[in-house]
Design a protein around this motif. Sequence first.
Motif, PDB file in Angstrom:
ATOM      1  N   GLY A  74       1.098  -1.119  -0.488  1.00 55.09           N
ATOM      2  CA  GLY A  74       0.515  -0.092  -0.127  1.00 55.09           C
ATOM      3  C   GLY A  74       0.960   1.339  -0.046  1.00 55.09           C
ATOM      4  O   GLY A  74       0.945   2.197  -1.361  1.00 55.09           O
ATOM      5  N   ASP A 105      -2.446  -2.552   5.718  1.00 56.03           N
ATOM      6  CA  ASP A 105      -1.292  -2.036   4.361  1.00 56.03           C
ATOM      7  C   ASP A 105      -2.037  -2.484   3.136  1.00 56.03           C
ATOM      8  O   ASP A 105      -2.004  -1.717   1.727  1.00 56.03           O
ATOM      9  CB  ASP A 105       0.250  -1.754   4.485  1.00 56.03           C
ATOM     10  N   TYR A 108      -4.861  -0.668   2.276  1.00 53.95           N
ATOM     11  CA  TYR A 108      -5.194   0.260   1.761  1.00 53.95           C
ATOM     12  C   TYR A 108      -4.464   0.194  -0.193  1.00 53.95           C
ATOM     13  O   TYR A 108      -4.831   1.148  -0.723  1.00 53.95           O
ATOM     14  CB  TYR A 108      -3.500   1.047   2.583  1.00 53.95           C
ATOM     15  N   GLU A 111      -7.967  -1.133  -1.994  1.00 51.57           N
ATOM     16  CA  GLU A 111      -9.057  -0.038  -1.907  1.00 51.57           C
ATOM     17  C   GLU A 111      -8.667   0.731  -3.003  1.00 51.57           C
ATOM     18  O   GLU A 111      -9.012   1.573  -4.070  1.00 51.57           O
ATOM     19  CB  GLU A 111      -8.326   0.849  -0.154  1.00 51.57           C
ATOM     20  N   ARG A 112      -6.461   1.417  -3.619  1.00 57.15           N
ATOM     21  CA  ARG A 112      -6.782   2.362  -4.415  1.00 57.15           C
ATOM     22  C   ARG A 112      -6.753   1.233  -5.373  1.00 57.15           C
ATOM     23  O   ARG A 112      -7.163   1.780  -6.775  1.00 57.15           O
ATOM     24  CB  ARG A 112      -4.812   2.380  -3.766  1.00 57.15           C
ATOM     25  N   SER A 453     -12.128   3.891   3.172  1.00 53.95           N
ATOM     26  CA  SER A 453     -10.717   4.372   3.036  1.00 53.95           C
ATOM     27  C   SER A 453      -9.557   5.424   3.563  1.00 53.95           C
ATOM     28  O   SER A 453      -8.962   5.753   3.465  1.00 53.95           O
ATOM     29  CB  SER A 453     -10.799   4.148   1.154  1.00 53.95           C
ATOM     30  N   THR A 456      -8.846   4.135   6.991  1.00 53.23           N
ATOM     31  CA  THR A 456      -7.372   3.155   6.233  1.00 53.23           C
ATOM     32  C   THR A 456      -6.528   4.170   6.332  1.00 53.23           C
ATOM     33  O   THR A 456      -5.748   3.258   7.661  1.00 53.23           O
ATOM     34  CB  THR A 456      -7.578   2.184   5.166  1.00 53.23           C
ATOM     35  N   ALA A 457      -6.850   5.145   5.561  1.00 53.18           N
ATOM     36  CA  ALA A 457      -5.548   5.657   5.716  1.00 53.18           C
ATOM     37  C   ALA A 457      -4.622   6.470   6.960  1.00 53.18           C
ATOM     38  O   ALA A 457      -3.613   6.685   7.157  1.00 53.18           O
ATOM     39  CB  ALA A 457      -5.892   6.735   4.383  1.00 53.18           C
ATOM     40  N   LEU A 460      -2.950   4.067   9.078  1.00 52.64           N
ATOM     41  CA  LEU A 460      -1.940   3.783   8.821  1.00 52.64           C
ATOM     42  C   LEU A 460      -0.715   5.155   8.735  1.00 52.64           C
ATOM     43  O   LEU A 460       0.270   3.983   9.258  1.00 52.64           O
ATOM     44  CB  LEU A 460      -1.912   3.882   7.199  1.00 52.64           C
TER      45      LEU A 460
END
Length: 502
Positions: A74, A105, A108, A111-112, A453, A456-457, A460
């Motif tokens: 990620g 990670d 992430y 998701e991207r 998301s 998540t970010a 992280l």
Amino acid sequence: VNSRLLVVAGCALVDDPIQGRLEPDTALLVDDGIIAEIGPAARLIERYPELPREGGHDLLALPGLVNAHHHGRGVTWLQQGHPDEPLEEWLLGFRLAHTVEPELDARYAAERLLRSGVTTVIISHYQPASPELADAVHAMVSGLLGTGLRVVFAVGFLDRSAWKDPEFRAGLPPSLESSVAERVGPAGRSPWPEAAFDLFDDLRRHVDADPHIRLLPAFGPVAPHWCSDDLLRAVAERSKQTDAPLHMHALETRHQQHLALARTGQPELERVADLGVLTPRTSIAHALWLEPDDVAAVLGCGTTLVHNPSSNMRLGSGHLELTSLLDDGVRVALGTDCAGLRDDDDLLQEVGLAAIARRSPDTRWLKPTEALTLATTAGARAAGLGGQTGALLRGYRADVVLIDAAALAAPAALNWANALDLVLGRATTRHVRTVLVDGEVVVRDGQTTRTDSQQTAALLAEAHRHVHPMPVDAALIEEIKPSLRSHIAQVEAAAKRKRAFA
Ligand SMILES: [Zn+2]
């Protein structure tokens, strides 16, 4: 999850993408994850007025994209302070880098990928055998699958490594050799990776227990020069027995081509074909430094090459002569290798990059439909999912991406006839509105539906606040580089001597 729904689009790329058949005002009837019917939107809406609808009239429906080479990372290496360098030097730092919170990670990363229109990814995993391997892999797989992404997980196999190569180590000054030995152990072969075979079986059991799980375990010998012949033969045999895909790197750099010639006197892919590694189930990432005999081996075995243009450009690895390989009949898929020209891991941009990377007065230019085929049908085949995903066709899985075509043209008016040129030349993640995997809406209005998301970010960011951003042995790595460069020069000289005798 609704088992039946209609996906409505202003225009849809139906049939095999290479045909480029754009149908205006089209709807797809999704039934239990499968495309049950494709037809004029008005007719399907009239026939199924009660069904929930996704999509809109400004949207272009494309088959869900397949990212055929990725590592499930990620946060990027660049974000962690590991800049682009020639691959062999870059790998030194990479060996000492680490993943913070593997599950988070991987989530992430997934998701991207989904938000960029990817519905299936091939993950090349390469962690050396260790007691923590199984836990780390399960965390990563759980992070990826939690988003709804479909994952082909190629379990990594290797029993040799650049760090442990006896010839490289013999060339190190004694003080450096002892520092390296302390860090990575003595020169020589790594233990036979039994744990990786167990891991593959373990992932298979999960899939057998729940066939709805979007996981397809595969074999991932990391690269032929990092595997003994015995290991390659064993992995190829298990892949044959289980009918599982096999995915590996090969010939990413000129040094790797030289290594193959210096060690064996034989072109690398021709050699691994003799070991049984190349089959129609096999896909090979990078494959930039091909001898004519390598191309012949790939063609003869029906193996897919996976092109990674942004990664190749960023690390200065070389160029794939894409259109000439396609014209020879080689199957080529596309992957981001966790890179992207702007480090954004965006497969839509990678498709556009693949189209322009080798344009010159002397090359045939890639057509938009060919570029899209790399990331759809060719990728599906590399993933072991040929005939199931990669096209909007009746009976295929309902893996669909809806792109805001009007936004691609705005403020000019959209002309659907130019839609594929617009996608190739302009589309990025921010134009992706809706993504379905197996008929499940996993991205709506550009946002993932199963996971948040932004959360998540944020998690992280918190995890990364507590880690050292640079590989701990950065100074040692700098000290090693001159020895590595002279090792590379020696291998090149040895390869040239072998060639002269051939
Ligand atoms: Zn890679």
